[in-house]
Design a protein around this motif. Structure first.
Motif, PDB file in Angstrom:
ATOM      1  N   VAL C 142       0.610  -1.091   0.290  1.00  0.00           N
ATOM      2  CA  VAL C 142       0.392   0.213  -0.229  1.00  0.00           C
ATOM      3  C   VAL C 142       0.666   0.872   0.341  1.00  0.00           C
ATOM      4  N   ASP C 143       1.787   1.679   1.348  1.00  0.00           N
ATOM      5  CA  ASP C 143       2.904   2.770   0.526  1.00  0.00           C
ATOM      6  C   ASP C 143       3.592   3.360  -0.342  1.00  0.00           C
ATOM      7  N   ILE C 144       3.368   1.808  -1.134  1.00  0.00           N
ATOM      8  CA  ILE C 144       4.289   2.069  -2.778  1.00  0.00           C
ATOM      9  C   ILE C 144       3.466   2.822  -3.141  1.00  0.00           C
ATOM     10  N   ILE C 149       2.006   7.895  -6.216  1.00  0.00           N
ATOM     11  CA  ILE C 149       0.268   8.168  -6.444  1.00  0.00           C
ATOM     12  C   ILE C 149       0.859   9.806  -5.941  1.00  0.00           C
ATOM     13  N   PHE C 150       1.325   9.735  -4.877  1.00  0.00           N
ATOM     14  CA  PHE C 150       1.905  11.421  -3.938  1.00  0.00           C
ATOM     15  C   PHE C 150       2.497  11.888  -4.813  1.00  0.00           C
ATOM     16  N   GLY C 151       4.119  11.102  -5.067  1.00  0.00           N
ATOM     17  CA  GLY C 151       4.601  11.088  -5.504  1.00  0.00           C
ATOM     18  C   GLY C 151       4.561  12.611  -7.452  1.00  0.00           C
ATOM     19  N   ASN C 152       3.998  11.662  -7.729  1.00  0.00           N
ATOM     20  CA  ASN C 152       3.412  12.268  -8.657  1.00  0.00           C
ATOM     21  C   ASN C 152       2.653  13.352  -8.399  1.00  0.00           C
ATOM     22  N   ILE C 153       2.110  13.476  -8.004  1.00  0.00           N
ATOM     23  CA  ILE C 153       1.287  14.858  -7.891  1.00  0.00           C
ATOM     24  C   ILE C 153       1.859  15.713  -7.302  1.00  0.00           C
ATOM     25  N   SER C 154       3.210  15.808  -6.846  1.00  0.00           N
ATOM     26  CA  SER C 154       3.763  16.578  -6.549  1.00  0.00           C
ATOM     27  C   SER C 154       4.973  17.272  -7.198  1.00  0.00           C
ATOM     28  N   THR C 155       5.293  16.421  -8.219  1.00  0.00           N
ATOM     29  CA  THR C 155       6.729  16.485  -9.721  1.00  0.00           C
ATOM     30  C   THR C 155       5.542  17.210 -10.379  1.00  0.00           C
ATOM     31  N   PHE C 156       4.422  16.853 -10.210  1.00  0.00           N
ATOM     32  CA  PHE C 156       3.463  17.554 -11.465  1.00  0.00           C
ATOM     33  C   PHE C 156       2.736  19.421 -11.046  1.00  0.00           C
TER      34      PHE C 156
END
Lengths: 186, 186, 186, 186
Positions: C142-144, C149-156
């Motif tokens: 789950v944590d992955i 998802i969080f990583g993608n959003i923040s990159t964007f």
DNA sequence: CATGAATGAGGTTTCATTCAT
DNA sequence: GATGAATGAAACCTCATTCAT
């Protein structure tokens, strides 16, 4: 120009521009294109470097003072000549002037060095003493007379350098005259 | 005595005794019984502390100069009074004298501060100017006359403090006279 | 706006602009128009101030994530909604975004605080877990998935804020799709 | 190992363990067995030390990324290779990973340094661009794809290092696959 | 004579925090 | 609740000097 001379000249320029406290050895090293060790080869330490500089400049000044003085001149002429000699030496060597003025009364220069340096203007002292004996000058302590004259010259030079006044021959004569009037008998 | 005053007084004493570069903040802190932070609460940094000290001493000197001057005195009497005022201020405050003399031409004091400090002896400048207009004083640039007088006083004070001469009333009068002779018309 | 709120807001702005190490309490005090003592009345010390800020921002973020989520939406719709919720929260609160991102993995925030803050996005974790159970999402820890998802959003978000890309709806959809493709079953 | 290298390595270790603000120069000095002056001989100040460290690590990372890439591999194989290269570099150099991650978006690293450092992963950018041209990858801005991949790797590494997941080959393949699925065309 | 990396004591200044008001 | 002068430990950095080359 030897490395030693490079160091002394750079030191003179930096110290007069920035002041002693803002002139680290590292800066002297950099600006004089010399390695750290090289300075310590020629001077024992920073104090010795400053003392040497002071001492050599005082000697140079001592030589300048007595130029063109000969026994054919009358007393007042000699006085005017000496005054102008010192004045011109300072005016033409503003950094040396700055340095000598600033460190004349500074605790930075060792007293021993100051004492030795005093000998360089022995002729000036003798000249004043003889003036008093001859009755041409007032009965003031020699050192007072000496310092009054030096003080006047340095004030005059400083104002020209700071462009607070514009130099001209007439002003020069007036200023020397004002010096002369302050020491001569009435 | 506020902490701020403690710091200023200690700084004056230490700097005149040891010189700027030999007076670390740690010493000022210790001798003025104040915490390090307290100094930096009142002064931006070491330079600002010195600038402030210089500025306040100049102001104090400015006040001293004009004491006892009133319109009943004739011009020459005023001159003698002013000369003595400054002389006594220096003689009675040797540390302040040392400090003001030493830092007057030092790159340590910011030019801006020097400019402001100049205003404190405006009355002296006015006095010289009026003397020239009245035909009592020679036609020399005011700043020259001013500096000649100040220079003479400081030379005289220094020699007394260094015990190179012994003070007495007669010598004082002679010295003022020599100052007066250097600026008055013939 | 209370003094407490003033302090928190100022701290957020300063820390994101200058970094923690370049944001002394004295600066926070000055910029938030508050006295030193006032901060220490509301917060135990600097660490507590930062922890509180982090904690409150995490809570705010937690609330933002679940807005508009209701049981009438199908799973993928909910995912898109959540993604956009977080995206918009970050985009509209760039300072909060910066701060949360930067201090998420910093030793500055006490672990205890991080643990507590995790609870604020419990709903998101539950959502992912149910997706895997339902066979809609891959069998990844789950944590992955969460972090991907969080990583993608923040990159964007970061790229939009840095103006490395220009935002438009099409790009948004493509980016969410790329997130969805990385976690959904084939 | 030169003194300079000693300092950089010690700094890396301390800063990742304690954070920038909790790593005083005195500690770096002590742990790297070097004199204070030696650090300042090699680096202008603390900020320059960090900048240099960041820059050199980025360069090292750039080299690691492209190892073993040759033209015999097909595009997807290259992608997997690059992904693993970066993954392994981070996993085997956890301190470097921590440091690069933490200071990537920190105001501590001067923008100029970040700009220069970007050039080190030019090959990765070229690789993504060619993939889009070949129709293998989606039409997303290059920087987005790059950052999505990097973000996924770093999330994965972090979780292994924090022991939030246990590493195994299967999970690795699944994670790369999830990265691949987020950028490849359908 | 000349070099310059290395030294480390000690310099100035910062900064989180306190406490009397 | 709020204030801000005062604190002093500790931070960063400088600088005169050395010494192996």
């Amino acid at each position: 120009m030897t490395k030693r001379e490079q160091v002394l000249e750079t030191t003179l320029n930096l110290i007069t521009d920035l002041g002693f406290h803002a002139t680290p050895m590292a800066l002297i090293i950099k600006k004089s294109n010399v390695a750290a060790g090289t300075i310590y080869h020629h001077f024992k330490n920073k104090e010795d470097l400053i003392d040497t500089l002071y001492s050599e400049l005082k000697a140079e000044m001592g030589k300048a003072i007595i130029q063109g003085i000969n026994e054919e001149l009358i007393y007042k002429e000699k006085f005017f000549r000496i005054w102008k000699n010192l004045f011109l030496f300072f005016l033409n060597n503003p950094k040396k002037f700055e340095f000598l003025e600033h460190y004349a009364h500074s605790p930075l220069i060792r007293k021993e060095i100051k004492q030795v340096s005093k000998s360089y203007y022995r002729p000036a002292i003798d000249f004043i003493e003889s003036g008093i004996k001859l009755g041409i000058l007032r009965e003031l302590p020699v050192d007072i007379s000496i310092n009054l004259i030096f003080g006047n010259i340095s004030t005059f030079v400083r104002m020209i350098l700071l462009e607070e006044i514009v130099f001209n021959e007439e002003l020069l004569e007036k200023t020397i005259q004002s010096s002369w009037d302050s020491i001569k008998t009435n």
